[in-house]
Write a protein that holds these residues in place. Structure first.
Motif, short mmCIF file in Angstrom:
data_model
loop_
_atom_site.label_atom_id
_atom_site.label_comp_id
_atom_site.label_asym_id
_atom_site.label_seq_id
_atom_site.Cartn_x
_atom_site.Cartn_y
_atom_site.Cartn_z
N VAL A 145 37.54 34.21 41.04
CA VAL A 145 36.30 34.70 41.65
C VAL A 145 35.87 35.99 40.96
O VAL A 145 36.65 36.64 40.26
CB VAL A 145 36.47 34.96 43.16
CG1 VAL A 145 36.85 33.69 43.89
CG2 VAL A 145 37.53 36.03 43.42
N ASP A 146 34.61 36.32 41.15
CA ASP A 146 34.08 37.59 40.69
C ASP A 146 33.40 38.25 41.87
O ASP A 146 33.03 37.59 42.85
CB ASP A 146 33.11 37.39 39.53
CG ASP A 146 32.90 38.67 38.73
OD1 ASP A 146 33.63 39.65 38.99
OD2 ASP A 146 32.01 38.70 37.86
N THR A 147 33.22 39.55 41.80
CA THR A 147 32.60 40.31 42.89
C THR A 147 31.62 41.31 42.29
O THR A 147 31.62 41.55 41.08
CB THR A 147 33.67 41.08 43.69
OG1 THR A 147 34.03 42.27 42.98
CG2 THR A 147 34.91 40.23 43.96
N ALA A 183 36.26 41.90 38.67
CA ALA A 183 37.23 40.84 38.99
C ALA A 183 38.40 41.41 39.77
O ALA A 183 38.84 42.53 39.53
CB ALA A 183 37.73 40.20 37.71
N PRO A 184 38.92 40.63 40.72
CA PRO A 184 40.15 41.05 41.42
C PRO A 184 41.36 40.95 40.51
O PRO A 184 41.26 40.55 39.34
CB PRO A 184 40.23 40.06 42.59
CG PRO A 184 39.50 38.85 42.13
CD PRO A 184 38.42 39.35 41.23
N ASN A 216 42.07 47.22 40.95
CA ASN A 216 40.68 47.24 41.42
C ASN A 216 40.68 46.89 42.90
O ASN A 216 40.42 45.75 43.30
CB ASN A 216 39.82 46.27 40.61
CG ASN A 216 38.34 46.44 40.89
OD1 ASN A 216 37.94 46.98 41.91
ND2 ASN A 216 37.51 45.95 39.97
N TYR A 217 40.97 47.87 43.73
CA TYR A 217 41.10 47.64 45.17
C TYR A 217 39.79 47.15 45.77
O TYR A 217 39.79 46.31 46.68
CB TYR A 217 41.55 48.93 45.87
CG TYR A 217 42.92 49.40 45.46
CD1 TYR A 217 44.07 48.92 46.09
CD2 TYR A 217 43.09 50.34 44.44
CE1 TYR A 217 45.32 49.35 45.72
CE2 TYR A 217 44.35 50.78 44.06
CZ TYR A 217 45.46 50.28 44.70
OH TYR A 217 46.72 50.71 44.32
N ARG A 218 38.67 47.66 45.29
CA ARG A 218 37.38 47.22 45.83
C ARG A 218 37.16 45.73 45.56
O ARG A 218 36.73 44.99 46.45
CB ARG A 218 36.24 48.05 45.23
CG ARG A 218 36.32 49.53 45.60
CD ARG A 218 35.01 50.24 45.35
NE ARG A 218 34.59 50.21 43.95
CZ ARG A 218 33.47 50.74 43.50
NH1 ARG A 218 32.63 51.34 44.35
NH2 ARG A 218 33.16 50.69 42.22
N ALA A 219 37.43 45.30 44.34
CA ALA A 219 37.24 43.88 44.02
C ALA A 219 38.19 43.00 44.83
O ALA A 219 37.81 41.93 45.31
CB ALA A 219 37.45 43.65 42.53
N ALA A 221 36.72 40.28 47.34
CA ALA A 221 36.98 38.86 47.04
C ALA A 221 37.53 38.14 48.26
O ALA A 221 37.15 36.99 48.54
CB ALA A 221 37.95 38.75 45.87
N LEU A 222 38.42 38.79 48.99
CA LEU A 222 38.98 38.16 50.19
C LEU A 222 37.92 37.98 51.26
O LEU A 222 37.88 36.95 51.93
CB LEU A 222 40.15 38.99 50.71
CG LEU A 222 41.38 39.03 49.79
CD1 LEU A 222 42.41 40.02 50.31
CD2 LEU A 222 41.99 37.64 49.64
N LYS A 223 37.06 38.96 51.41
CA LYS A 223 35.99 38.82 52.40
C LYS A 223 35.01 37.73 51.97
O LYS A 223 34.56 36.93 52.79
CB LYS A 223 35.26 40.13 52.60
CG LYS A 223 34.17 40.02 53.68
CD LYS A 223 33.74 41.33 54.25
CE LYS A 223 32.76 41.11 55.39
NZ LYS A 223 32.39 42.36 56.07
#
Length: 246
Positions: free
Chosen positions: A27-29, A33-34, A66-69, A73-75
């Motif tokens: 996935v990408d955000t 990327a996570p 990359n904590y934000r990604a 991504a989980l959300k």
């Protein structure tokens, strides 16, 4: 997507081996990327998403994650509850190697990390963070531990340090004076970002070793850390499955 629970794995926990019918989703955000693919499968009849915080080959040190990604991504995948597995060092007597703990407080000693989703546009985010771990979700984690017979220490303060080096004895002594029971490098900004996204978030701390100057602390080796994580994690599949059902 109906995901009952998302799990973020720390050092030594790069897969949930008990997951069945696993789909690997790249996935990408909006934040990049996570750390790796989301591995989505079934555990005990419920749908679980798993993400290795450091990457599945442990290529990412704590200050480069990359904590934000990861959280976004989980959300995006539909998760509303996140169980964070954090491999930590023990500071106070109740938190020795191979202990599992469910902390209720934390102190952030990190610096220079992307610690908010606010990017300078729109209204600034000021989330209530007095209780950094979701109280009701913590309650469910503790209840799941009782049902499955997994011994889990209730409470404690997690001190999040910058890493990637381990701490000095003087730093740990300061953390003890500050009230920390556990020390790790990945607890923040992950917990605060989860709060900004409105995710229920709890930490399951896996004590891999005594912190510097504590217990019978000697030179810490990766082999010792991984052995202790594996031993402490033996009941994780049953615990995670029970938590996902709750």
């Amino acid at each position: 997507m109906d995901i009952a629970l998302a799990v973020i794995g720390g050092t030594g926990v790069y897969r949930l081996a008990a997951l069945e019918d696993v789909e690997a989703r790249q996935v990408d955000t909006p934040y990049g990327a996570p750390s790796g693919p989301l591995r989505i499968g079934r555990l005990g009849g419920t749908r679980i998403a798993f993400l290795a915080r450091h990457g599945e080959g442990h290529a990412l040190p704590p200050h480069r994650v990359n904590y934000r990604a990861n959280l976004h991504a989980l959300k995006q995948a539909g998760a509303t509850r996140v169980l964070a597995l954090n491999t930590v060092g023990g500071i106070t007597d109740a938190y020795g190697p191979r202990v599992l703990a469910c902390p209720d407080q934390l102190i952030d000693y990190t610096w220079g990390r992307e610690s908010s989703f606010w990017d300078g546009e729109g209204e600034a985010l000021h989330v209530d963070f007095g209780h950094p771990y979701s109280p009701m979700f913590r309650h469910k984690l503790l209840a799941a531990a009782r049902v499955t017979g997994v011994r889990l220490v209730d409470g404690g303060c997690y001190g999040a340090t910058q890493g990637p080096r381990l701490e000095t004895s003087a730093e740990i002594a300061r953390m003890r004076r500050d009230g920390c029971d556990l020390v790790g490098m990945t607890g923040m900004p992950e917990a605060a970002l989860a709060r900004e996204l409105g995710l229920d978030y709890a930490c399951l701390a896996i004590v891999a070793n005594w912190a510097a100057g504590c217990g019978d602390a000697q030179e810490i080796t990766l082999a010792e850390v991984l052995d202790n994580v594996a031993a402490a994690s033996a009941g994780l599949p049953e615990l995670v499955a029970e938590l996902a059902r709750g």
